[in-house]
Design an enzyme around this catalytic site. Structure first.
Site, short mmCIF file in Angstrom:
data_model
loop_
_atom_site.label_atom_id
_atom_site.label_comp_id
_atom_site.label_asym_id
_atom_site.label_seq_id
_atom_site.Cartn_x
_atom_site.Cartn_y
_atom_site.Cartn_z
N LYS A 67 2.84 6.91 4.69
CA LYS A 67 1.94 5.60 4.46
C LYS A 67 1.61 5.07 5.80
CE LYS A 67 5.06 4.26 0.66
NZ LYS A 67 6.17 3.10 0.32
N ARG B 287 13.94 -1.86 -8.39
CA ARG B 287 12.41 -2.09 -8.47
C ARG B 287 11.97 -2.18 -9.83
NH1 ARG B 287 9.78 -0.45 -3.75
NH2 ARG B 287 7.87 -1.78 -4.60
N PRO C 30 0.79 -1.10 0.00
CA PRO C 30 0.16 -0.10 -0.04
C PRO C 30 0.80 1.28 0.08
CG PRO C 30 -0.46 -1.34 1.76
CD PRO C 30 0.70 -2.12 1.24
N GLU C 31 0.53 2.39 -0.85
CA GLU C 31 1.08 3.45 -0.90
C GLU C 31 0.26 4.42 -0.28
OE1 GLU C 31 3.19 4.25 -4.56
OE2 GLU C 31 3.26 2.06 -5.04
#
Ligand SMILES: [Zn+2]
Length: 302
Positions: A59, A276, A2-3
């Site tokens: 976050k 990433r 989750p961001e």
């Protein structure tokens, strides 16, 4: 993972159900959640306090708790903050009174005086909860970890320029570093860079003023688009009500390798930047030219 938009989506869904309520009971089923603090210690500190606010910073979700119902000598002098980070697979779900909902991987349960239960699930168990006593402790905690909040007014083009000045890190790595800009992760970094037409490998300090201004706007637009879609459902993310976000259907480039660029139709490619998976249209986002290493000992040919 989750961001910011996913955490903000959870916050907006939960806030009306928890703010103003008494936290009758907190049950920490997994001691890893609050380690090194002992579950019983955290549970006792917050039990019977009122949830005055459910906030978000980057976050992190922040439960602000104050005492007014317990015996006066048991009430904390300052607000307490239970600071949650969902990490990889953490999620908060809401169960209405009487709902026997018992999701798998339940780690923590919040029982409210309304009968609602907030359930923290986390299959991979990286999520954390930290109890902080007083606003100063909360501020110090975030100051050590988080930079500017991108949806707040102080995230200006000038602020971004000051953060970027002199840095040679690829702009994607820069966007991912929470201590510079809070809340941006892999999805929204890719989307913002595409919107700003900046290649993720560009050293952030080499960006010109108009590019930084475009990047600032693109970060805000990408995050807001994510919030509008109620977040992206990737992996295990769900809303507190069990619905799924839809932003993954609106990604411009993220996870779209092999598909045509929405701007120019060239094929989107996947690169690896800052460890990433990174998605880019290399026509809309031109790759930085490599600076040739200085020649040693004279001529190197053309
Ligand atoms: Zn393109």
């Amino acid at each position: 993972m989750p961001e910011l938009p996913e955490v903000e989506t959870i916050r907006r869904a939960l806030a009306p159900r928890v703010e103003g309520r008494l936290l009758e009971r907190l049950e920490i089923l997994d001691p890893r959640f609050c380690a090194p603090a002992a579950p019983a210690e955290v549970e006792a500190a917050v039990c019977g306090l009122r949830v005055t606010r459910l906030a978000r910073r980057g976050k992190y979700l922040v439960w602000e708790l104050t005492g007014d119902t317990r015996p006066a000598e048991a009430n904390p002098a300052e607000p307490l903050f239970l600071v949650l980070h969902l990490r990889m697979t953490g999620n908060l779900l809401l169960a209405a009174p009487g709902d026997p909902f018992a999701p798998p991987h339940l780690r923590v349960r919040f029982d409210l005086d309304s009968g609602d239960r907030v359930l923290f699930t986390d299959p991979r168990r990286f999520g954390t909860g930290v109890l902080l006593r007083g606003a100063d402790a909360r501020d110090a905690y975030f100051a050590a970890r988080l930079g500017v909040e991108p949806l707040e007014p102080d995230f200006t083009p000038e602020a971004l320029r000051a953060l970027a000045a002199g840095r040679r890190a690829p702009v994607k790595a820069f966007l991912l570093s929470q201590e510079r800009i809070a809340g941006v992760g892999n999805i929204y970094a890719d989307e913002a860079l595409f919107r700003a037409r900046i290649h993720p490998l560009r050293p952030v300090g080499s960006l010109r003023r108009p590019q930084l201004a475009a990047l600032r706007d693109a970060v805000v637009e990408s995050l807001e688009a994510g919030i509008d879609a109620r977040g992206a459902t990737i992996d295990d993310f769900r809303h507190p009500d069990g619905a799924r976000g839809s932003f993954q259907y609106r990604f411009l480039v993220h996870r779209r390798a092999g598909e045509p660029c929405p701007e120019c139709a060239r094929e989107i490619v996947k690169l690896r930047v800052a460890q990433r998976g990174t998605y880019v249209c290399e026509r809309c986002q031109p790759r930085p030219r490599l600076r040739r290493a200085p020649a040693r000992g004279g001529a190197t040919g053309a």
